[in-house]
Design a protein around this motif. Sequence first.
Motif, PDB file in Angstrom:
ATOM      1  N   THR A  58       0.846  -1.198   0.000  1.00 56.28           N
ATOM      2  CA  THR A  58       0.000   0.000   0.000  1.00 56.28           C
ATOM      3  C   THR A  58       0.880   1.246   0.000  1.00 56.28           C
ATOM      4  N   PRO A  59       0.675   2.200  -0.930  1.00 56.97           N
ATOM      5  CA  PRO A  59       1.472   3.429  -0.922  1.00 56.97           C
ATOM      6  C   PRO A  59       1.338   4.159   0.417  1.00 56.97           C
ATOM      7  N   LYS A  60       2.463   4.633   0.941  1.00 52.00           N
ATOM      8  CA  LYS A  60       2.468   5.192   2.291  1.00 52.00           C
ATOM      9  C   LYS A  60       3.622   6.168   2.461  1.00 52.00           C
ATOM     10  N   VAL A  61       3.600   6.887   3.572  1.00 52.32           N
ATOM     11  CA  VAL A  61       4.710   7.745   3.979  1.00 52.32           C
ATOM     12  C   VAL A  61       5.369   7.092   5.185  1.00 52.32           C
ATOM     13  N   ILE A  62       6.698   6.926   5.137  1.00 50.57           N
ATOM     14  CA  ILE A  62       7.435   6.359   6.267  1.00 50.57           C
ATOM     15  C   ILE A  62       8.471   7.382   6.714  1.00 50.57           C
ATOM     16  N   ILE A  63       8.315   7.871   7.938  1.00 53.00           N
ATOM     17  CA  ILE A  63       9.282   8.790   8.542  1.00 53.00           C
ATOM     18  C   ILE A  63      10.113   7.962   9.511  1.00 53.00           C
ATOM     19  N   SER A  64      11.414   7.877   9.259  1.00 53.76           N
ATOM     20  CA  SER A  64      12.237   6.969  10.051  1.00 53.76           C
ATOM     21  C   SER A  64      13.619   7.559  10.293  1.00 53.76           C
ATOM     22  N   ALA A  65      14.235   7.144  11.405  1.00 50.54           N
ATOM     23  CA  ALA A  65      15.592   7.597  11.733  1.00 50.54           C
ATOM     24  C   ALA A  65      16.601   6.545  11.236  1.00 50.54           C
ATOM     25  N   SER A  66      17.857   6.939  10.936  1.00 50.00           N
ATOM     26  CA  SER A  66      18.455   8.214  11.297  1.00 50.00           C
ATOM     27  C   SER A  66      18.414   9.210  10.143  1.00 50.00           C
ATOM     28  N   GLY A  67      18.584  10.484  10.495  1.00 43.81           N
ATOM     29  CA  GLY A  67      18.425  11.539   9.508  1.00 43.81           C
ATOM     30  C   GLY A  67      19.431  11.513   8.372  1.00 43.81           C
ATOM     31  N   MET A  68      20.643  10.954   8.640  1.00 48.26           N
ATOM     32  CA  MET A  68      21.678  10.885   7.597  1.00 48.26           C
ATOM     33  C   MET A  68      21.811   9.472   7.022  1.00 48.26           C
ATOM     34  N   CYS A  69      20.880   8.591   7.403  1.00 45.62           N
ATOM     35  CA  CYS A  69      20.786   7.239   6.834  1.00 45.62           C
ATOM     36  C   CYS A  69      21.972   6.344   7.188  1.00 45.62           C
ATOM     37  N   GLU A  70      22.642   6.629   8.274  1.00 51.19           N
ATOM     38  CA  GLU A  70      23.819   5.848   8.637  1.00 51.19           C
ATOM     39  C   GLU A  70      23.482   4.604   9.462  1.00 51.19           C
ATOM     40  N   VAL A  71      22.473   4.688  10.292  1.00 54.83           N
ATOM     41  CA  VAL A  71      22.101   3.569  11.170  1.00 54.83           C
ATOM     42  C   VAL A  71      20.581   3.502  11.269  1.00 54.83           C
ATOM     43  N   GLY A  72      20.104   2.437  11.910  1.00 55.32           N
ATOM     44  CA  GLY A  72      18.684   2.368  12.237  1.00 55.32           C
ATOM     45  C   GLY A  72      17.798   1.820  11.137  1.00 55.32           C
ATOM     46  N   ARG A  73      16.505   1.940  11.363  1.00 54.91           N
ATOM     47  CA  ARG A  73      15.492   1.330  10.494  1.00 54.91           C
ATOM     48  C   ARG A  73      15.433   1.957   9.104  1.00 54.91           C
ATOM     49  N   ILE A  74      15.870   3.205   8.996  1.00 58.40           N
ATOM     50  CA  ILE A  74      15.784   3.879   7.694  1.00 58.40           C
ATOM     51  C   ILE A  74      16.548   3.110   6.622  1.00 58.40           C
ATOM     52  N   LYS A  75      17.621   2.437   6.997  1.00 56.84           N
ATOM     53  CA  LYS A  75      18.429   1.704   6.006  1.00 56.84           C
ATOM     54  C   LYS A  75      17.628   0.558   5.388  1.00 56.84           C
ATOM     55  N   HIS A  76      16.788  -0.091   6.197  1.00 58.21           N
ATOM     56  CA  HIS A  76      15.932  -1.163   5.668  1.00 58.21           C
ATOM     57  C   HIS A  76      14.908  -0.590   4.684  1.00 58.21           C
ATOM     58  N   HIS A  77      14.347   0.566   5.023  1.00 60.40           N
ATOM     59  CA  HIS A  77      13.345   1.175   4.139  1.00 60.40           C
ATOM     60  C   HIS A  77      13.986   1.647   2.831  1.00 60.40           C
ATOM     61  N   LEU A  78      15.209   2.134   2.909  1.00 62.31           N
ATOM     62  CA  LEU A  78      15.908   2.534   1.685  1.00 62.31           C
ATOM     63  C   LEU A  78      16.213   1.313   0.820  1.00 62.31           C
TER      64      LEU A  78
END
Length: 203
Positions: free
Chosen positions: A134-154
């Motif tokens: 489903t199309p969605k907006v995901i706001i996730s940390a970290s802001g510079m994409c170095e660690v955390g859940r954001i890397k999985h979403h990328l």
Amino acid sequence: EADHLVIESTYGDRLHGKMTDQSGKLIEIIIDTINRGGNVIIPSFAVGRTQEILYEINKYYVENSALKDIVSKIPIYVDSPLAINATKIFEENPEYYDEDALRYLLKGDNPLEFENLHFTSSAEESKALNEDMTPKVIISASGMCEVGRIKHHLKHNLYRPECTVLFVGYQAEGTLGKRIMSGEKIVKIFGEEIAVNAEIEYL
């Protein structure tokens, strides 16, 4: 009294416009991406910036009734335990809100909550976001994409041309966020080469 004061500052030599000046562009990016069938991935600093984004989206609901019907149907997820806890602290301390935020609060509108906003605390909930098409907006940390859940979403969205990665904060040299924002066509995430086909935006 101090004889000398030394202050570290990321933004010491920069002048920045207010987020409010760009909130229309934020909503436009979200709507355009959802209409393409993609996700909007927002790498965001957990404290301060995430709450600013939520505030601006909520403000659009209140002040733009025509857009409310469209935007209120878009699932928006905050996928960061630290951002979720920070948002709770903001909500528990409204005496520190500025005049505009207090105005919404006094009308009975919590400026950091709206009907289609979801908080994902557990790792299982976070993983499920990438399994749900489903199309969605995901706001996730970290802001510079170095660690955390954001890397999985990328990893799950960068290669998809229908998606958008929207940067809303400073990207230091050498970080994954800076490499993506600078136009690199292939980046390594968890040792895997990922093609950058998504739209890249910056506010």
